[in-house]
Motif scaffolding. Structure first.
Motif, PDB file in Angstrom:
ATOM      1  N   GLU A 180       0.805  -1.226   0.000  1.00  0.00           N
ATOM      2  CA  GLU A 180       0.000   0.000   0.000  1.00  0.00           C
ATOM      3  C   GLU A 180       0.838   1.277   0.000  1.00  0.00           C
ATOM      4  OE1 GLU A 180      -3.349  -0.151  -0.325  1.00  0.00           O
ATOM      5  OE2 GLU A 180      -3.039  -2.302  -0.430  1.00  0.00           O
ATOM      6  N   ALA A 181       2.164   1.143  -0.035  1.00  0.00           N
ATOM      7  CA  ALA A 181       3.000   2.346  -0.033  1.00  0.00           C
ATOM      8  C   ALA A 181       3.019   2.971  -1.420  1.00  0.00           C
ATOM      9  CB  ALA A 181       4.421   1.997   0.387  1.00  0.00           C
ATOM     10  N   PRO A 182       2.900   4.306  -1.492  1.00  0.00           N
ATOM     11  CA  PRO A 182       3.055   4.955  -2.799  1.00  0.00           C
ATOM     12  C   PRO A 182       4.525   4.916  -3.234  1.00  0.00           C
ATOM     13  CG  PRO A 182       2.716   6.594  -1.086  1.00  0.00           C
ATOM     14  CD  PRO A 182       2.582   5.259  -0.419  1.00  0.00           C
ATOM     15  N   CYS A 183       4.742   4.578  -4.471  1.00  0.00           N
ATOM     16  CA  CYS A 183       6.115   4.453  -4.977  1.00  0.00           C
ATOM     17  C   CYS A 183       6.227   5.195  -6.303  1.00  0.00           C
ATOM     18  CB  CYS A 183       6.487   2.982  -5.198  1.00  0.00           C
ATOM     19  SG  CYS A 183       6.415   1.977  -3.699  1.00  0.00           S
ATOM     20  N   ARG A 184       7.453   5.570  -6.640  1.00  0.00           N
ATOM     21  CA  ARG A 184       7.684   6.280  -7.895  1.00  0.00           C
ATOM     22  C   ARG A 184       8.932   5.738  -8.592  1.00  0.00           C
ATOM     23  NH1 ARG A 184       6.644  12.566  -7.829  1.00  0.00           N
ATOM     24  NH2 ARG A 184       5.671  11.943  -9.807  1.00  0.00           N
ATOM     25  N   VAL A 185       8.817   5.663  -9.896  1.00  0.00           N
ATOM     26  CA  VAL A 185       9.970   5.286 -10.716  1.00  0.00           C
ATOM     27  C   VAL A 185      10.542   6.582 -11.278  1.00  0.00           C
ATOM     28  CG1 VAL A 185      10.749   4.056 -12.763  1.00  0.00           C
ATOM     29  CG2 VAL A 185       8.966   3.071 -11.312  1.00  0.00           C
ATOM     30  N   VAL A 186      11.819   6.805 -11.049  1.00  0.00           N
ATOM     31  CA  VAL A 186      12.418   8.101 -11.387  1.00  0.00           C
ATOM     32  C   VAL A 186      13.730   7.910 -12.142  1.00  0.00           C
ATOM     33  CG1 VAL A 186      13.297  10.277 -10.429  1.00  0.00           C
ATOM     34  CG2 VAL A 186      11.433   9.067  -9.280  1.00  0.00           C
ATOM     35  N   ASP A 187      13.923   8.722 -13.154  1.00  0.00           N
ATOM     36  CA  ASP A 187      15.221   8.765 -13.842  1.00  0.00           C
ATOM     37  C   ASP A 187      16.037   9.904 -13.268  1.00  0.00           C
ATOM     38  OD1 ASP A 187      14.573   6.697 -15.435  1.00  0.00           O
ATOM     39  OD2 ASP A 187      14.452   7.840 -17.305  1.00  0.00           O
ATOM     40  N   VAL A 188      17.287   9.621 -13.005  1.00  0.00           N
ATOM     41  CA  VAL A 188      18.198  10.657 -12.520  1.00  0.00           C
ATOM     42  C   VAL A 188      19.432  10.623 -13.399  1.00  0.00           C
ATOM     43  CG1 VAL A 188      19.459  11.550 -10.533  1.00  0.00           C
ATOM     44  CG2 VAL A 188      17.347  10.280 -10.186  1.00  0.00           C
ATOM     45  N   ALA A 189      19.933  11.772 -13.757  1.00  0.00           N
ATOM     46  CA  ALA A 189      21.067  11.776 -14.675  1.00  0.00           C
ATOM     47  C   ALA A 189      22.018  12.920 -14.399  1.00  0.00           C
ATOM     48  CB  ALA A 189      20.555  11.876 -16.106  1.00  0.00           C
ATOM     49  N   SER A 190      23.271  12.633 -14.660  1.00  0.00           N
ATOM     50  CA  SER A 190      24.278  13.695 -14.619  1.00  0.00           C
ATOM     51  C   SER A 190      25.033  13.618 -15.942  1.00  0.00           C
ATOM     52  CB  SER A 190      25.212  13.512 -13.427  1.00  0.00           C
ATOM     53  OG  SER A 190      25.994  12.367 -13.630  1.00  0.00           O
ATOM     54  N   VAL A 250      -0.668   4.647 -11.216  1.00  0.00           N
ATOM     55  CA  VAL A 250      -1.786   5.548 -10.941  1.00  0.00           C
ATOM     56  C   VAL A 250      -1.956   6.516 -12.119  1.00  0.00           C
ATOM     57  CG1 VAL A 250      -1.472   5.400  -8.455  1.00  0.00           C
ATOM     58  CG2 VAL A 250      -0.346   7.222  -9.723  1.00  0.00           C
ATOM     59  N   ALA A 251      -3.194   6.880 -12.356  1.00  0.00           N
ATOM     60  CA  ALA A 251      -3.482   7.813 -13.449  1.00  0.00           C
ATOM     61  C   ALA A 251      -2.923   9.196 -13.093  1.00  0.00           C
ATOM     62  CB  ALA A 251      -4.996   7.898 -13.659  1.00  0.00           C
ATOM     63  N   SER A 252      -2.703  10.005 -14.113  1.00  0.00           N
ATOM     64  CA  SER A 252      -2.107  11.322 -13.857  1.00  0.00           C
ATOM     65  C   SER A 252      -2.995  12.167 -12.936  1.00  0.00           C
ATOM     66  CB  SER A 252      -1.862  12.042 -15.180  1.00  0.00           C
ATOM     67  OG  SER A 252      -3.063  12.159 -15.906  1.00  0.00           O
ATOM     68  N   LYS A 264      -1.257  11.215   0.644  1.00  0.00           N
ATOM     69  CA  LYS A 264      -2.212  10.469   1.468  1.00  0.00           C
ATOM     70  C   LYS A 264      -3.209   9.806   0.540  1.00  0.00           C
ATOM     71  CE  LYS A 264      -2.082  13.108   5.763  1.00  0.00           C
ATOM     72  NZ  LYS A 264      -0.914  13.945   5.420  1.00  0.00           N
ATOM     73  N   GLN A 265      -3.359   8.536   0.680  1.00  0.00           N
ATOM     74  CA  GLN A 265      -4.235   7.802  -0.234  1.00  0.00           C
ATOM     75  C   GLN A 265      -5.670   7.830   0.267  1.00  0.00           C
ATOM     76  OE1 GLN A 265      -2.530   4.036  -1.782  1.00  0.00           O
ATOM     77  NE2 GLN A 265      -0.906   4.510  -0.325  1.00  0.00           N
ATOM     78  N   PRO A 266      -6.597   7.893  -0.650  1.00  0.00           N
ATOM     79  CA  PRO A 266      -8.008   7.908  -0.259  1.00  0.00           C
ATOM     80  C   PRO A 266      -8.312   6.702   0.615  1.00  0.00           C
ATOM     81  CG  PRO A 266      -7.769   8.270  -2.617  1.00  0.00           C
ATOM     82  CD  PRO A 266      -6.420   7.917  -2.094  1.00  0.00           C
ATOM     83  N   GLY A 267      -8.965   6.941   1.743  1.00  0.00           N
ATOM     84  CA  GLY A 267      -9.357   5.834   2.614  1.00  0.00           C
ATOM     85  C   GLY A 267      -8.283   5.440   3.588  1.00  0.00           C
ATOM     86  N   ALA A 268      -7.100   6.018   3.439  1.00  0.00           N
ATOM     87  CA  ALA A 268      -6.013   5.621   4.328  1.00  0.00           C
ATOM     88  C   ALA A 268      -6.306   5.996   5.769  1.00  0.00           C
ATOM     89  CB  ALA A 268      -4.701   6.279   3.881  1.00  0.00           C
ATOM     90  N   GLU A 269      -6.845   7.200   5.959  1.00  0.00           N
ATOM     91  CA  GLU A 269      -7.119   7.637   7.324  1.00  0.00           C
ATOM     92  C   GLU A 269      -8.206   6.796   7.953  1.00  0.00           C
ATOM     93  OE1 GLU A 269      -7.898  11.770   7.263  1.00  0.00           O
ATOM     94  OE2 GLU A 269      -5.859  12.297   6.648  1.00  0.00           O
TER      95      GLU A 269
END
Lengths: 272, 164
Positions: A180-190, A250-252, A264-269
């Motif tokens: 249930e944790a929100p996660c993100r895939v991210v590109d990082v570059a130098s 998740v949708a945009s 905070k995710q809907p219903g989490a509280e």
């Protein structure tokens, strides 16, 4: 062969195979000095031995059977992945292509940004060094909230890019992990390195890198040739996604809402 | 018995040695590769006992598989060994022709060795085993190892006739 010849051959073979003790060795060498036929016999046996070994080496010039060759290729590919994984505690691998394919079907707008990014990601150096204070996590994987990466994870919409201090950060998409944790895939570059990571937000509001990999960018700076969509490194992140990503990204619009509410995710509280 | 799981790299590093070892036993590259493949698959599946040298263990497995194959085909003592010629370039000259004749004589001599002689020579000369290790692997007394080894080398030397 006579018995004395046999006994002599045993000694000579022991000499060749380093099986004699010091006394035997010294005695045999003394015998060879006295009788050159013993030396010639040793030469014959040594040559026969050498020829035998060389004949075994002949197989080196014969191509392996397809079946064995395929097995070696498989081991090699697995080894490459394992080696890369070992070398990259703080690193990340990636391509999400399987997941992304599904993602594209449902989120064409973000997909367009994602596709454009692939093959064009070339980064500036200092991804792991000069910028380490600002973007790399500590051993716990925690990303400092006030860092450039921390800010991007918290507030930047997928498909958007933020650049600064020679580092380019681009969240690719967000998803809710199996825990249930929100996660993100991210590109990082130098300038010289490009990386991908998956970071998840824990209950204590901290983003932690779960898995990551980076590659050296081509020395000639040919950014258009930089391949992020192929090669063994990608399997690391893809494997991780297979394990924890049990639903669509998740949708945009949903992501926008999550960003607005501090993830905070809907219903989490209610649930807690 | 506790097990050790060698890395793919360790296995891959050992394969060229195992292949020579297998070829030395079989005298046929395709058969050798089949043997090597079965050895690698066995190691991948079962690992190795702890505290063994991977290469030596693979030699042992290879030799045992070879014996199994021979037993299955019941040709151990009667098979006509096949020797594949390496696909080396062959510049034409009398010297090369002479070398080739010598090589053929060596190959014939090696091919003519009885399997149990060639086996000992392979284990010691190609596999690098000590007499004690060879005796353990082949389950024969050290004296037998010495005897077969001596006969094997003597047969090759006599067949080739280095000093003729």
């Amino acid at each position: 062969m006579t018995d004395p010849q046999n006994a002599l051959d045993h000694l000579l073979n022991g000499y060749l195979d380093d099986e004699l003790n010091e006394a035997e060795r010294t005695e045999l060498e003394a015998m060879m000095l006295k009788d050159e036929r013993i030396g010639l016999r040793l030469e014959e046996l040594a040559q026969a031995n050498s020829e035998f070994i060389e004949s075994a080496n002949e197989v080196d010039s014969v191509p392996m059977t397809e079946s064995l060759s395929a097995l070696m290729d498989r081991l090699s590919a697995e080894e490459s992945q394992a080696a890369f994984k070992d070398e990259t505690d703080n690193v990340i691998t990636f391509p999400i292509w399987r997941k992304t394919t599904r993602f594209i079907e449902h989120h064409r707008a973000i997909a367009a940004a994602l596709i454009m990014g692939v093959g064009a990601v070339v980064l500036q150096p200092a991804f792991t060094d000069r910028q380490s204070q600002s973007i790399m996590p500590g051993t716990s994987g925690i990303i400092m909230a006030q860092s450039q990466l921390g800010d991007a994870l918290e507030t930047l919409a997928s498909g958007s890019v933020v650049e600064g201090d020679g580092v380019r950060i681009e969240p690719r998409f967000s998803f809710v992990a199996s825990n249930e944790a929100p996660c993100r895939v991210v590109d990082v570059a130098s300038g010289t390195e490009a990386g991908r990571l998956i970071a998840c937000r824990s209950d204590d509001a901290q983003w932690r890198i779960q898995v990551a990999s980076y590659h050296q960018a081509p020395a000639d700076g040919a950014s258009e040739n930089y391949q992020t969509a192929s090669g063994p490194y990608h399997d690391v992140i893809e494997t991780y996604l297979d394990q924890v990503m049990t639903s669509e990204p998740v949708a945009s619009s949903e992501e926008k809402s999550l960003i607005a509410t501090g993830w905070k995710q809907p219903g989490a509280e209610k649930g807690n | 018995m506790s097990k050790n799981t060698p890395s793919n790299k360790e296995i891959m590093d050992a394969v060229p040695h195992i292949r020579r070892f297998a070829y030395s036993l079989t005298r046929n590259a395709a058969d050798a590769d089949d043997l090597v493949q079965s050895v690698v698959e066995r190691i991948l599946q079962n690992g190795t006992p702890e505290d063994v040298d991977l290469k030596k263990w693979m030699f042992r497995v290879c030799r045992n598989r070879w014996i199994d194959t021979l037993r299955a085909s019941k040709v151990r003592q009667t098979a006509e060994p096949e020797i594949e010629e390496a696909s080396a370039p062959s510049p034409s000259s009398e010297d090369v022709a002479g070398s080739r004749m010598m090589m053929n004589r060596v190959q014939s001599a090696i091919a003519a060795l009885p399997d149990n002689y060639r086996e000992v020579l392979t284990v010691v000369a190609v596999g690098g085993a000590s007499y004690k290790e060879a005796a353990s692997m082949l389950k024969v007394p050290i004296g037998t190892i010495m005897s077969r080894l001596g006969r094997a080398r003597a047969m090759v030397a006599e067949e080739v006739g280095y000093h003729d």
